[in-house]
Design a protein around this motif. Sequence first.
Motif, short mmCIF file in Angstrom:
data_model
loop_
_atom_site.label_atom_id
_atom_site.label_comp_id
_atom_site.label_asym_id
_atom_site.label_seq_id
_atom_site.Cartn_x
_atom_site.Cartn_y
_atom_site.Cartn_z
N MET A 16 -11.61 0.37 -15.38
CA MET A 16 -11.47 1.19 -16.67
C MET A 16 -10.94 2.40 -16.74
O MET A 16 -11.15 3.39 -15.81
N SER A 17 -9.95 2.64 -17.44
CA SER A 17 -9.44 4.07 -17.44
C SER A 17 -10.64 5.16 -18.16
O SER A 17 -11.26 4.99 -18.89
N GLY A 18 -10.75 6.32 -17.15
CA GLY A 18 -11.26 7.00 -17.43
C GLY A 18 -12.75 6.87 -16.95
O GLY A 18 -13.85 7.80 -16.57
N ALA A 19 -12.81 5.78 -15.75
CA ALA A 19 -13.92 5.50 -15.06
C ALA A 19 -14.14 6.08 -13.69
O ALA A 19 -15.11 6.21 -13.10
N GLY A 20 -12.88 7.10 -13.46
CA GLY A 20 -13.17 7.90 -12.42
C GLY A 20 -11.92 7.59 -11.20
O GLY A 20 -12.22 7.96 -9.91
N LYS A 21 -10.98 7.22 -11.73
CA LYS A 21 -10.04 6.48 -10.49
C LYS A 21 -9.42 7.73 -9.83
O LYS A 21 -9.27 7.58 -8.43
N SER A 22 -9.09 8.63 -10.46
CA SER A 22 -8.49 9.84 -9.80
C SER A 22 -9.67 10.81 -8.64
O SER A 22 -9.03 10.70 -7.56
N SER A 23 -10.81 10.69 -9.11
CA SER A 23 -11.76 11.19 -8.31
C SER A 23 -11.78 10.39 -6.94
O SER A 23 -12.28 10.95 -5.99
N VAL A 24 -11.87 9.02 -7.27
CA VAL A 24 -11.93 8.30 -6.04
C VAL A 24 -10.78 8.33 -4.89
O VAL A 24 -11.18 8.20 -3.79
N LEU A 25 -9.79 8.38 -5.65
CA LEU A 25 -8.62 8.74 -4.79
C LEU A 25 -8.54 10.01 -3.80
O LEU A 25 -8.07 9.93 -2.78
N ASP A 26 -8.79 10.69 -4.65
CA ASP A 26 -8.94 12.15 -4.20
C ASP A 26 -9.94 12.31 -2.99
O ASP A 26 -9.77 12.64 -1.84
N ALA A 27 -11.19 11.54 -3.03
CA ALA A 27 -12.26 11.32 -2.23
C ALA A 27 -11.69 10.50 -0.89
O ALA A 27 -11.86 11.05 0.17
N ASP A 30 -9.11 12.73 1.05
CA ASP A 30 -10.03 13.53 1.98
C ASP A 30 -10.74 12.65 3.19
O ASP A 30 -10.93 13.52 4.30
N MET A 31 -10.93 11.62 2.98
CA MET A 31 -11.31 10.54 4.42
C MET A 31 -10.11 9.91 4.89
O MET A 31 -10.39 9.24 6.23
N GLY A 32 -9.07 10.42 4.90
CA GLY A 32 -7.77 10.21 5.75
C GLY A 32 -6.89 9.03 5.28
O GLY A 32 -6.20 8.45 6.29
N TRP A 33 -7.27 8.43 4.04
CA TRP A 33 -6.60 7.33 3.34
C TRP A 33 -5.05 7.80 2.97
O TRP A 33 -5.06 8.99 2.41
N ASP A 34 -4.16 7.03 2.88
CA ASP A 34 -2.81 7.26 2.32
C ASP A 34 -3.24 6.82 0.79
O ASP A 34 -3.36 5.57 0.62
N CYS A 35 -3.01 7.84 -0.17
CA CYS A 35 -3.42 7.50 -1.64
C CYS A 35 -2.08 7.95 -2.27
O CYS A 35 -1.30 8.83 -2.27
N VAL A 36 -2.14 6.84 -3.49
CA VAL A 36 -0.99 7.14 -4.57
C VAL A 36 -1.76 6.66 -5.89
O VAL A 36 -2.14 5.67 -5.90
N ASP A 37 -1.50 7.40 -6.88
CA ASP A 37 -2.06 6.76 -8.34
C ASP A 37 -1.03 6.41 -9.14
O ASP A 37 0.21 7.03 -8.85
N ASN A 38 -1.09 5.42 -10.11
CA ASN A 38 -0.36 4.99 -11.04
C ASN A 38 1.05 4.54 -10.39
O ASN A 38 2.07 4.76 -10.85
N LEU A 39 1.00 3.95 -9.04
CA LEU A 39 2.21 3.28 -8.63
C LEU A 39 2.71 2.14 -9.22
O LEU A 39 2.09 1.29 -9.60
N ARG A 158 -19.13 3.83 1.74
CA ARG A 158 -18.17 2.23 1.67
C ARG A 158 -17.08 2.43 2.50
O ARG A 158 -16.98 1.44 2.76
N TYR A 159 -16.44 3.54 2.62
CA TYR A 159 -15.30 3.56 2.76
C TYR A 159 -15.06 4.51 4.04
O TYR A 159 -13.70 4.68 4.66
N GLY A 160 -15.66 5.36 4.52
CA GLY A 160 -15.69 6.47 5.56
C GLY A 160 -16.28 6.12 6.81
O GLY A 160 -16.10 7.03 7.77
N GLY A 161 -17.00 4.87 6.95
CA GLY A 161 -17.52 4.54 8.18
C GLY A 161 -16.92 3.45 8.78
O GLY A 161 -15.83 3.11 8.87
N ASP A 162 -17.97 2.93 9.53
CA ASP A 162 -17.45 1.58 10.24
C ASP A 162 -17.47 0.27 9.30
O ASP A 162 -18.40 -0.19 8.81
N SER A 163 -16.22 -0.23 8.96
CA SER A 163 -15.81 -1.27 8.06
C SER A 163 -16.67 -2.46 8.35
O SER A 163 -16.43 -3.53 7.66
N ARG A 164 -17.05 -2.39 9.78
CA ARG A 164 -17.59 -3.67 10.42
C ARG A 164 -18.94 -3.98 9.97
O ARG A 164 -19.81 -5.05 10.03
#
Length: 309
Positions: A16-27, A30-39, A158-164
């Motif tokens: 949903m638009s407004g649910a925090g997508k930009s905040s999620v991508l920023d976080a 910061d955890m080392g992911w390659d991120c892009v918005d509205n691709l 969810r995404y910053g630790g051991d994904s196993r």
Amino acid sequence: MDPARSLPRLLLVTGMSGAGKSSVLDALEDMGWDCVDNLPTALLHDFVHGEQSDDRVAPVAVGMDVRSRGFDPDKLPDLLKSVEGVVPEILYLDCSGVELVRRYDETRRKHPLAEDRPAEDGIARERALTAPLRQIADSLLDTTDLTPAELRDELVRRYGGDSRQPVITIASFGFSRGVSRTADLMFDMRFLDNPHWIDSLRPLTGEDPAVQEHIRKDPSFAATMDRIEGLLTDLIPRYWAAGKPYLAVAFGCTGGRHRSVAAAVDMAARLRAAGFPVNIRHRDLASPPSDTIEDDMARATGYAGGAGI
């Protein structure tokens, strides 16, 4: 690519638009992911690999919603699966309509699907349009009640630790303030004796030993928690084996301050002792005690839960 090396993750952040997508991508960034918005969807393959061919190491997060060029909820899953050399997954961000309207009012922005209509109309259209993605999402995250700090903490888990390792969240909530929106499994603890009606316990919470001791004296408590523990220790490995890496278990009571909190604390300790990594979150712990809420809810549901009703 070395077959012994695990593949990096490709996370579609949508919802949903407004649910925090930009905040999620920023976080995630910061955890080392390659991120892009509205691709634009046509550029997905190029962004994931670019000049790296099939040797990508860093995980990728791509934000797409109704504003993204080529956005088609029915075709996106197949597009993700067509990208080689990564493990695709979908994170769907949800939020209540009331909260989304409040956020749009606060920012004075228009909903992308309601340029000349009330925001409620655009929200309803978007919810229907993105329903196929919500149904197949690997993970659902409702941001209605999350502060920015809580959202970031949840993403780190969810995404910053051991994904196993599975991510298990034990939560408490009060039915008087709405059911938990994120729970995969929900247990109603309103049958237990209610500490709210004990004058010395009313100002305390389920984190306090005195409240926990009072609730443990209820003849139903130990047997109920034993059965729930047995169910969870059986189901958690099954969920994990089926590819569900996130499990949210919620305990509810009337106000979300005593019985549900004590039950959540107790179950978190049990699961940790069983070797499961567990997070705990109390949604309504900071809410003030209310005789009116406890009385009205007890009469409506038939759960007396203690003296005074």
